[in-house]
Design an enzyme around this catalytic site. Structure first.
Site, PDB file in Angstrom:
ATOM      1  N   ASP A   1       1.127  -0.858  -0.127  1.00 59.93           N
ATOM      2  CA  ASP A   1      -0.062  -0.385   0.163  1.00 59.93           C
ATOM      3  C   ASP A   1       1.076   0.729  -0.077  1.00 59.93           C
ATOM      4  O   ASP A   1       2.100   1.412   0.438  1.00 59.93           O
ATOM      5  CB  ASP A   1      -1.003  -0.275   0.850  1.00 59.93           C
ATOM      6  CG  ASP A   1      -2.334   1.168   1.241  1.00 59.93           C
ATOM      7  OD1 ASP A   1      -2.055   1.880  -0.191  1.00 59.93           O
ATOM      8  OD2 ASP A   1      -3.078   0.832   1.496  1.00 59.93           O
ATOM      9  N   TRP A   2       0.455   2.133  -0.305  1.00 61.56           N
ATOM     10  CA  TRP A   2       1.182   3.636  -0.583  1.00 61.56           C
ATOM     11  C   TRP A   2       2.189   4.063   0.901  1.00 61.56           C
ATOM     12  O   TRP A   2       0.862   4.854   1.764  1.00 61.56           O
ATOM     13  CB  TRP A   2       0.024   4.250  -1.446  1.00 61.56           C
ATOM     14  CG  TRP A   2       0.471   4.480  -2.716  1.00 61.56           C
ATOM     15  CD1 TRP A   2       0.489   5.484  -3.736  1.00 61.56           C
ATOM     16  CD2 TRP A   2       0.192   3.251  -4.195  1.00 61.56           C
ATOM     17  NE1 TRP A   2       0.455   5.082  -5.227  1.00 61.56           N
ATOM     18  CE2 TRP A   2       0.091   3.351  -5.320  1.00 61.56           C
ATOM     19  CE3 TRP A   2       0.313   1.515  -3.390  1.00 61.56           C
ATOM     20  CZ2 TRP A   2       0.029   2.580  -6.199  1.00 61.56           C
ATOM     21  CZ3 TRP A   2      -0.089   1.328  -4.502  1.00 61.56           C
ATOM     22  CH2 TRP A   2      -0.420   1.316  -5.420  1.00 61.56           C
TER      23      TRP A   2
END
Ligand SMILES: *[C@@H]1O[C@H](CO)[C@@H](O)[C@H](O)[C@H]1NC(C)=O
Ligand SMILES: *[C@@H]1O[C@H](CO)[C@@H](O)[C@H](O)[C@H]1NC(C)=O
Ligand SMILES: *[C@@H]1O[C@H](CO)[C@@H](O)[C@H](O)[C@H]1NC(C)=O
Ligand SMILES: *[C@@H]1O[C@H](CO)[C@@H](O)[C@H](O)[C@H]1NC(C)=O
Ligand SMILES: *[C@@H]1O[C@H](CO)[C@@H](O)[C@H](O)[C@H]1NC(C)=O
Ligand SMILES: *[C@@H]1O[C@H](CO)[C@@H](O)[C@H](O)[C@H]1NC(C)=O
Ligand SMILES: *[C@@H]1O[C@H](CO)[C@@H](O)[C@H](O)[C@H]1NC(C)=O
Ligand SMILES: *[C@@H]1O[C@H](CO)[C@@H](O)[C@H](O)[C@H]1NC(C)=O
Ligand SMILES: *[C@@H]1O[C@H](CO)[C@@H](O)[C@H](O)[C@H]1NC(C)=O
Ligand SMILES: *[C@@H]1O[C@H](CO)[C@@H](O)[C@H](O)[C@H]1NC(C)=O
Ligand SMILES: *[C@@H]1O[C@H](CO)[C@@H](O)[C@H](O)[C@H]1NC(C)=O
Length: 792
Positions: A297-298
């Site tokens: 995930d970012w």
């Protein structure tokens, strides 16, 4: 080898009387002590991909391409790069490999115009309709593809699952239940990938709160420490809950052939989930035999060597976004490879895992069209942004139908609904009307609605938001309908204009109050109450009108005690987050064009105390810990195991018709698994070298009759109770659609070996427990009218 067939020693006959909750065992209240995962690469070496069952030739081609790459090309490929999408893989033009475009989100393409705003996953779940869920996935996937996206960042397949009713992102996922989320995950992945785009199952794993999720180098509203000082919340999950609850939906996504899995922000047992060799290498790539790529995930990637060795294949967004999420990998990996901390074999495997799904998808031959819009905030909303409209006309109908079929009727007294032709209709509430600032404003609504929450609430916020191309408001649709019926229609959009309410609603034959509760990524809900003091508004309307109908647009359970028993509140509908056709859908339900058939995908309690305690941890410490002490007793399982009476139970929803259940039967069958696109390696006791845990080994049937006088649909549900295990488990549902008055139809519940199994922590396998498994069928998790059993 143990016998492969489930032996049916006894089959109890149907009980045509309700089974009450009080026969169920109580919860095991003993707490567990979480232990650290053994995360050394030596303990759980990353299983190298081999293509699995379905991707053999794609794997071989990926392997051959990777063998022709330089080390620099390989690390560039697996490290996010700047570009037009929220995520881009690195291109290798020399070998004809383009940069793949990765784009949000689970309810439509974000953040671009010219796409549809689909109903939230939770709304799709409330339909309990596998076919509609597939169609949603397909239509959504096609818009991604047509917008030039290779990899869609959805669906949410059990992270969050809904452990906490306050979870800020629960609306993005499906049910607060493992089995049903698995069904929806499977259908959505199949639908999306059939349309040409690749899907991403997320967020793996144990991602159950927004508070303290702590993406690398990003500030959040809850921050009490400088960024990167506080570790992300650690989800301390026991091995049984991990398998029986949190992995289930991911197993279904993998089985459906999902291309990518996104690991989550949180830690699991105090190791970042994106570096957790146990959950990624042992469980996901081992037990589930996942053959695609794991992307962070970012901001979920906090390092280099330990993350790639821990099982992460794609660092996202890597050096994209100017590296603000942590510029890990790329050149940084080279010294670790040079000194042997990371093997080149691991890098090859990560590159192969990145490319194999892309090759399998046929996108090399049929690439999505080239488009020029740009989602990187550095370029976003610049003058050269160009929007193309990729919507298909029939998608509007599909969205409206999901809105209709998800509408969950909670209360209906005095024949309040359907409406007929009221002479005077009052409509009350900001949730009935348009957004006074428009859908594109609000910091911006198009990216991440922050403050402009005016108007009807069609979807939650964050990366799960999609820009609606238009919104049909409830006011618009009811006003239009009222005109056709020669009704008078008066609307008040100001939630605190009590004077106006007192003047307007007394003369109305019906007063419909539209209320909402916003929820979004990055924040958990503070309470389970409605927003904008809606409880007061509802009570003031009800004080003046004895036919007050409440419609709620919310992304999770709402406490309704302030007004639910008021006799003037004659009907209540949970309309979830229905997307752009909100008003059209609810109007068709209110006026009876369709009978409501939605059922709750979560439990509504009398108070927050009814739910398992401490499910959102907000203690300001450097290493916050969430102990999943309730283990598998999430949502209705907690209520059933502890004999807590819900206000509106999981699976509940009324209709304009009525249904009678009868004639339950169970038979032993053997229908080999035909639905696994990829095959998992989940260990199970009855494994004989050829059989699958997804073989169907028993089938329960029951008859459902439409005993009312309108055409209507009913979702029959099957719950299992296992010997020595607390609480009931949903293990089947069958939506009987469009039943004519008087019609009787058979509901069938095929049971796979896994559906009849529990996970043994000691033996590390699935097993069908010895003794009698009780199987109950009914209209909800507490209205279980029929029972039979299986013995093993
Ligand atoms: C959960 O379990 C942990 C570890 O056993 C314990 O320290 C904690 O008090 C428990 N929390 C609750 C709410 O029971
Ligand atoms: C976390 O600790 C629990 C309790 O010891 C254990 O059962 C579980 O397998 C661990 N989970 C992970 C992911 O390491
Ligand atoms: C972790 O696994 C490695 C490799 O199997 C082993 O050498 C090490 O002792 C284990 N550590 C713990 C704490 O169990
Ligand atoms: C986040 O990353 C950017 C780019 O590396 C850097 O300029 C900035 O200082 C970082 N912010 C914080 C709060 O560390
Ligand atoms: C390998 O290189 C990395 C990066 O320079 C360094 O941090 C690490 O200590 C080195 N490890 C060994 C065993 O030399
Ligand atoms: C509604 O819009 C107004 C501006 O007209 C804004 O000040 C307000 O915050 C918005 N309300 C909500 C609940 O977002
Ligand atoms: C809503 O009504 C209240 C009470 O009459 C009033 O004070 C408030 O200004 C109104 N809001 C708007 C935006 O007109
Ligand atoms: C509106 O009507 C209710 C019920 O009759 C009453 O309690 C309340 O005081 C009235 N409010 C206003 C602002 O007139
Ligand atoms: C119900 O509505 C009537 C007006 O139709 C009002 O007189 C009565 O007080 C209301 N009852 C409640 C419990 O609000
Ligand atoms: C509701 O109020 C209307 C108008 O005052 C009245 O005719 C009707 O009988 C009332 N209905 C009930 C159920 O009290
Ligand atoms: C009851 O169900 C069984 C199995 O589905 C079916 O064969 C039988 O005909 C049904 N009995 C009645 C009375 O409908």
């Amino acid at each position: 080898m143990p016998s492969t067939a489930l032996s049916l020693l006894t089959v109890a006959l149907a009980l045509v009387s309700p089974i009450l909750g009080d026969v169920l065992p109580r919860a095991d209240s003993s707490a567990f002590l979480p232990t650290l995962s053994n995360n050394s690469a030596a303990a759980w070496p990353p299983p190298y991909a081999n293509g699995g069952y379905a991707w053999t030739s794609a794997f071989t081609r990926a392997q051959s391409l990777v063998s022709q790459m330089t080390l620099e090309e390989k690390v560039t490929l697996i490290t996010g790069q700047p570009g037009r999408c929220v995520g881009m893989t690195g291109a290798v033009p020399r070998l004809g490999i383009p940069a793949l475009c990765l784009e949000d989100g689970p309810a439509g393409v974000r953040p671009v115009q010219g796409v549809s705003q689909f109903p939230a996953g939770q709304a799709a779940a409330a339909t309990w309709d596998r076919e509609l869920i597939y169609k949603r996935g397909y239509a959504m996937g096609k818009e991604f593809y047509d917008q030039g996206v290779n990899v869609a960042l959805g669906p949410v397949t059990g992270g969050p699952l809904g452990r906490s009713p306050r979870g800020g992102r629960n609306f993005e996922g499906f049910f607060d239940d493992a089995y049903a989320t698995g069904e929806a995950a499977y259908m959505t992945v199949r639908g999306m990938q059939d349309s040409g785009v690749l899907a991403t199952a997320k967020h793996y794993i144990g991602y159950e709160q927004e508070t303290y999720r702590d993406p690398f180098n990003q500030s959040e509203s809850y921050d009490v420490f400088p960024v990167n000082e506080q570790t992300p919340i650690s989800s301390n999950i026991d091995n049984k809950a991990l398998h029986e609850l949190y992995m289930w939906g991911f197993a279904e996504a993998v089985r459906a052939g999902v291309g990518y899995v996104m690991c989550s922000y949180n830690e699991v047992n105090q190791t970042h989930s994106c570096a957790n060799a146990y959950t990624l290498n042992n469980l996901l790539k081992g037990e589930l035999n996942f053959q695609g790529g794991v992307m962070s995930d970012w901001g979920g990637d906090w390092g280099d060597a330990e993350f790639i060795n821990g099982g992460l294949d794609m660092s996202m967004p890597g050096v994209g976004f100017g590296g603000i999420f942590g510029p890990f990998w790329g050149q940084n990996l080279l010294p670790y490879i040079a000194n042997g901390t990371v093997t080149e074999g691991r890098v090859d495997d990560a590159a192969i895992r990145t490319l194999t799904p892309w090759i399998f998808s046929n996108q090399p031959a049929y690439p999505p069209p080239a488009v020029t819009w740009n989602a990187d905030p550095q370029y976003y909303e610049t003058e050269d942004a160009y929007w193309r409209d990729v919507r298909q006309v029939e998608t509007m109908t599909l969205i409206r139908q999901i809105g209709e079929d998800s509408a969950t009727l909670l209360k209906n007294t005095n024949n309040a609904l359907p409406l007929g032709a009221p002479k005077v209709i009052a409509i009350v509430g900001s949730d009935a009307g348009p957004n006074e600032l428009g859908e594109l404003d609000g910091g911006g609504s198009n990216a991440y609605p922050g403050w402009n929450l005016n108007g009807t609430l069609t979807l939650g916020g964050g990366s799960g938001w999609a820009i609606p191309p238009y919104v049909v408001t409830p006011y618009e649709a009811i006003n239009y309908r009222g005109r056709a019926l020669n009704s008078q229609v008066y609307a008040i959009f100001n939630d605190t204009a009590y004077d106006a309410v007192n003047v307007t609603v007394p003369s109305a034959n019906v007063a419909i109050v539209f209320v909402s509760a916003f929820t979004r990524e990055g924040e958990d809900r503070a309470t389970l109450y409605l927003d904008n003091d809606a409880d007061t508004l509802i009570n003031i309307v009800a004080a003046n009108n004895n036919n007050t109908i409440v419609v709620m647009n919310a992304g999770g359970p709402i406490l309704v005690e302030a007004w639910i028993d008021n006799p003037n509140v004659t009907a209540v509908i949970a309309a979830h987050f229905p997307g752009q056709e909100a008003g059209a859908a609810i109007t068709n339900v209110l006026f009876g064009d369709v009978s409501p058939s939605g059922k709750l995908p979560y439990t509504i309690g009398y108070s927050l105390d009814d739910y398992a305690p401490d499910t959102i941890v907000a203690t300001p410490v450097l290493q916050p810990q969430a102990y999943f002490n309730e283990s598998t007793l999430v949502d209705y399982r907690w209520f059933s195991a502890n004999n807590i009476t819900p206000r509106f139970e999981f699976g509940y929803g009324l209709s304009y018709s009525t249904f009678a259940y009868s004639n339950i039967s169970v038979e032993s069958v053997f229908w080999p698994d035909t639905t696994s696109v990829q095959q998992t390696h989940e260990p199970f006791e009855a494994w004989d070298g050829t059989n699958s845990i997804y073989d169907i080994v028993a089938q329960v049937m029951a008859q459902v009759q439409n005993t009312g006088d309108v055409r209507a649909s009913e979702t029959a549900q099957l719950y299992a109770t296992f010997p020595g295990s607390p609480g009931i488990w949903l293990r089947g549902f069958d939506k009987l659609k469009g039943m004519a008055p008087g019609e009787t139809r058979a509901a069938s519940f095929p049971l796979r070996r896994k559906d009849l199994s529990l996970w043994s922590t000691e033996r590390q396998l699935w097993y069908v427990p010895e003794g009698e498994i009780q199987l109950q069928v009914g209209a909800s998790s507490t209205k279980l009218y029929l029972a039979t059993s299986l013995s093993h």
